[in-house]
Every structure is written in C-alpha cells, then in structure tokens.
Design a protein around this motif. Structure first.
Motif, short mmCIF file in Angstrom:
data_model
loop_
_atom_site.label_atom_id
_atom_site.label_comp_id
_atom_site.label_asym_id
_atom_site.label_seq_id
_atom_site.Cartn_x
_atom_site.Cartn_y
_atom_site.Cartn_z
N PHE A 78 -25.54 14.05 44.58
CA PHE A 78 -24.33 14.16 43.55
C PHE A 78 -23.77 12.58 43.45
O PHE A 78 -23.67 12.06 42.39
CB PHE A 78 -23.25 15.18 43.72
CG PHE A 78 -22.07 14.91 42.90
CD1 PHE A 78 -22.24 15.74 41.77
CD2 PHE A 78 -20.94 14.27 43.38
CE1 PHE A 78 -21.17 15.59 40.65
CE2 PHE A 78 -19.92 14.39 42.11
CZ PHE A 78 -20.11 15.04 40.93
N ALA A 79 -23.68 12.31 44.92
CA ALA A 79 -22.91 10.75 44.96
C ALA A 79 -23.94 9.65 44.41
O ALA A 79 -23.47 8.56 43.88
CB ALA A 79 -22.50 10.61 46.26
N ILE A 80 -25.18 9.88 44.73
CA ILE A 80 -26.09 8.68 44.46
C ILE A 80 -26.58 8.58 43.18
O ILE A 80 -26.97 7.64 42.55
CB ILE A 80 -27.25 8.93 45.21
CG1 ILE A 80 -27.94 7.45 45.38
CG2 ILE A 80 -28.36 9.99 44.87
CD1 ILE A 80 -29.31 7.45 46.59
N ALA A 81 -26.43 9.64 42.21
CA ALA A 81 -26.50 9.85 40.86
C ALA A 81 -25.81 8.78 39.96
O ALA A 81 -24.62 8.98 39.87
CB ALA A 81 -26.59 11.09 40.34
N ASP A 82 -26.32 8.25 39.06
CA ASP A 82 -25.94 7.40 38.13
C ASP A 82 -25.26 8.10 36.78
O ASP A 82 -24.07 7.86 36.55
CB ASP A 82 -26.73 6.19 37.66
CG ASP A 82 -27.28 5.43 38.57
OD1 ASP A 82 -26.64 4.81 39.35
OD2 ASP A 82 -28.38 5.43 38.87
N GLU A 83 -25.75 9.18 36.55
CA GLU A 83 -25.41 10.24 35.46
C GLU A 83 -25.59 11.41 36.19
O GLU A 83 -26.54 11.79 36.80
CB GLU A 83 -26.26 10.03 34.18
CG GLU A 83 -26.29 8.92 33.66
CD GLU A 83 -27.07 8.67 32.53
OE1 GLU A 83 -26.92 7.65 31.66
OE2 GLU A 83 -27.87 9.51 31.92
N VAL A 84 -24.59 12.47 35.68
CA VAL A 84 -24.66 13.71 36.24
C VAL A 84 -24.29 14.67 35.04
O VAL A 84 -23.43 14.52 34.21
CB VAL A 84 -23.64 14.11 37.26
CG1 VAL A 84 -23.74 15.52 37.72
CG2 VAL A 84 -24.04 12.94 38.49
N ASP A 85 -25.25 15.68 35.01
CA ASP A 85 -25.00 17.06 33.83
C ASP A 85 -23.40 17.55 34.05
O ASP A 85 -23.00 17.40 35.20
CB ASP A 85 -25.95 18.05 34.00
CG ASP A 85 -27.25 17.52 33.66
OD1 ASP A 85 -27.41 16.44 32.84
OD2 ASP A 85 -28.43 18.27 33.44
N PRO A 86 -22.95 17.86 32.86
CA PRO A 86 -21.58 18.34 33.04
C PRO A 86 -21.48 19.60 34.08
O PRO A 86 -20.47 19.63 34.72
CB PRO A 86 -21.51 18.82 31.63
CG PRO A 86 -22.19 18.22 30.64
CD PRO A 86 -23.40 17.91 31.54
N MET A 87 -22.34 20.55 34.07
CA MET A 87 -22.19 21.85 34.88
C MET A 87 -22.47 21.04 36.45
O MET A 87 -21.93 21.84 37.21
CB MET A 87 -23.26 22.61 34.61
CG MET A 87 -23.10 23.63 33.33
SD MET A 87 -21.41 24.41 33.23
CE MET A 87 -20.65 23.16 31.82
N ALA A 88 -23.17 20.24 36.60
CA ALA A 88 -23.67 19.58 37.96
C ALA A 88 -22.00 19.05 38.44
O ALA A 88 -21.75 18.96 39.56
CB ALA A 88 -24.56 18.72 38.00
N ARG A 89 -21.59 18.48 37.43
CA ARG A 89 -20.45 17.72 37.82
C ARG A 89 -19.16 18.78 38.27
O ARG A 89 -18.45 18.40 39.20
CB ARG A 89 -19.84 16.89 36.50
CG ARG A 89 -18.41 15.88 37.08
CD ARG A 89 -18.18 14.92 35.89
NE ARG A 89 -19.46 14.12 35.60
CZ ARG A 89 -19.69 13.05 36.32
NH1 ARG A 89 -19.03 12.61 37.21
NH2 ARG A 89 -20.59 12.14 36.08
N ILE A 90 -19.04 19.65 37.48
CA ILE A 90 -18.03 20.83 37.80
C ILE A 90 -18.47 21.42 39.09
O ILE A 90 -17.62 21.56 40.00
CB ILE A 90 -18.16 21.92 36.50
CG1 ILE A 90 -17.42 21.26 35.41
CG2 ILE A 90 -17.32 23.14 37.05
CD1 ILE A 90 -17.69 21.89 34.26
N ALA A 91 -19.98 21.89 39.28
CA ALA A 91 -20.10 22.33 40.74
C ALA A 91 -20.02 21.31 41.79
O ALA A 91 -19.78 21.83 43.02
CB ALA A 91 -21.66 22.63 40.45
N GLY A 92 -20.16 20.04 41.56
CA GLY A 92 -19.89 19.19 42.67
C GLY A 92 -21.01 18.89 43.52
O GLY A 92 -20.98 18.41 44.66
#
Length: 301
Positions: A78-92
C-alpha cells in the motif's frame, strides 16, 4: 490446454511473500497461462520484510508486469504504490501491484472482490441479501478489513466480532473514518462490533455470516471449530474463507441445518482474476475445470 512455452518476450508476474511456499497463486496463474496459450510465467518470490522495497523496484526494472502481495507485505505494498484504488485506500492494504509502462505502480485490493464474486458464482443475490440484514464478520484481521469494505460498497451494514473485543471495535472505527474521508458527501457506512460471546445470539437478525479467521482450518489451532447456529434465520447465508478443508466443520453444520453456504476456495480463485487480466491481457473464469485442477493440487499437498 495449449502446450506450455516461454520465450524472451514472456510476460512476467509473481507473488511476493515471506514465506511464500504455501501460496497456490503460481499453480493457478500458470494453469491459466497454459490454458490460454500465453507466453508468460508467474513465479513465487520469497522476500524478507526489510527487502520488500528493493525487491519491488528490482522487479519493475526487470520487466515484470506486476505482482501479488501476501503476508506480511500488504501494508508495505500500500505504501509503495503511486496510485491506489478507492476500496484499497479504505481497506488500507494492497494485494495486487501493476507496473505500468509510464513507471507508475498501481495498487489494488482484490480480496473483497474475490469474496463477493464467489458469493455471486454460488448463485447468491448479494444485493437482495444486503436488504435482508447485516453481515456479521468473525475476525478483525486483514481479510475482514478487505471483505468488509466490499460488503459496505454493496450496501451491507457490517458487524464485527473478534475474540479480542478491542480489535473489532477499532476496525469498525477505522473503516468508518476511512470511508468518511474518501466519500465525504456519500452515505455514511453502518459499522459496529459485538462481543465474541454474544454473536451466536444475534444470528436471527443477520443475513450473512462470514468466518474470516483460521478457526476450522486443517492443521490450525481449532480444526473442529463448530459454532452454534440454532438461532439463525432460514435465509442466513454462511460463508468461510478457509479452504483447507474445502468443507469446514462450520460449513458442514450450516448445510445440515439447511442454510445456504459458500466455501473459501472460490474467493481464492476469483481474487486472482483482476491481476491476471492486468498482467497477461486475458480474461479468465473460475469454471469447473479450474476448480477441479486446484482441488486436485490441494488434495495432493
């Protein structure tokens, strides 16, 4: 199935974990590659936590299309990704990395997608189920977080119960806060927690019961775990993300009571589909042949 072949133009992906020997992902993805006749390979990558960033950057510059990420690296992904999908952002957390041609690392969480897709493939109308009552998730780990996020997206009220009560309460509060940050103008999620010794009494009000723990797993600390389901309503759907054995004592007891059940193997298979499409450019399906192949592999382990 097409004859397997790999050349210097092969499309490459893998799974990063520590350990990674238990992962079925290489078996599954290479089965799909051979079946589609794709020049490619999917490999297991054992990477210690302190080498994760170096390994990901190395894969990226070596021409890999991306990678799945499993324990203990999902938060680091999660930390290394430049872009993160909305659901992944919420899930962390992130379990799928895609290395784009412009150098961007895109992260997503497909566990929740795989869970919902498995319910649907079992003939369960998820939208209708959400209208009948809340989902009760047993456990408060990473799987519970990802599954809950997808169930919230489908309109469920979500209740957590964990043997350590504080973890369930914290997860409910964290997901509530994350959802409000990302969707400040949307409907607020409905999240709560109940004590572990009380959830069996609440089943009459529940539409979906999900075991996200290792209880009932073959070789685990409680392989014979079978909760009491006597207060369940007739429309309760019971699911388990454990897939060894494919029918846990929990699911067997639910089936004997006449309840609809859904096992964990399908979630494992469905969560792999988005990554395969992104890395190898082909759509896959979790059909009878795929399930039979992976089931045979499991039975020989």
């Amino acid at each position: 199935m097409s004859e397997f072949r790999i050349t210097g133009r092969a499309k490459l992906a893998g799974v990063i974990g520590h350990p990674v020997t238990h992962s079925l992902s290489p078996v599954l993805h290479n089965y799909w590659l051979a079946r589609h006749g794709i020049d490619g390979a999917y490999v297991p990558l054992s990477v210690a936590p302190d080498a994760f960033v170096t390994a990901v950057k190395g894969l990226q510059v070596s021409g890999f299309r991306g990678a799945n990420v499993t324990i203990p690296h999902k938060e680091a992904a999660f930390a290394i990704a430049d872009e993160v999908d909305p659901m992944a952002r919420i899930a962390g957390s992130v379990n799928t990395l895609v290395f784009r041609e412009d150098g961007v690392i895109h992260g997503s969480s497909t566990d929740g997608f795989g869970y919902v897709a498995n319910l649907e493939s079992d003939g369960i109308d998820v939208a209708a189920l959400a209208s009948r009552g809340p989902a009760l998730l047993l456990g408060a780990g990473g799987a519970a977080r990802s599954i809950a996020t997808s169930l919230l997206e489908k309109g469920f009220q979500v209740v957590f119960s964990n043997r350590t009560a504080g973890r369930a309460e914290r997860l409910a509060m964290e997901l509530d806060a994350a959802w409000r940050r990302y969707f400040p103008k949307g409907d607020a999620p409905r999240l709560s927690a109940i004590a572990w010794d009380m959830w069996e009494e609440r089943l009459g009000d529940v539409a979906l019961l999900v075991n996200t723990t290792s209880l009932g797993m073959q070789g685990g600390p409680a392989p014979d775990w079978t909760p009491k389901l006597g207060t369940a309503s007739s429309h309760l759907v019971v699911s388990d993300i454990v897939y060894v054995p494919q029918e846990t004592p929990f699911l067997k007891a639910a089936g004997e009571q006449g309840l609809t059940t859904s096992g964990g193997l399908g979630m494992l298979l469905h969560q792999a589909r988005p990554g395969f499409r992104a890395w190898f450019g082909a759509e896959t399906e979790v059909d009878e042949a795929t399930v039979a192949y992976i089931s045979a592999v499991l039975s020989n382990r």
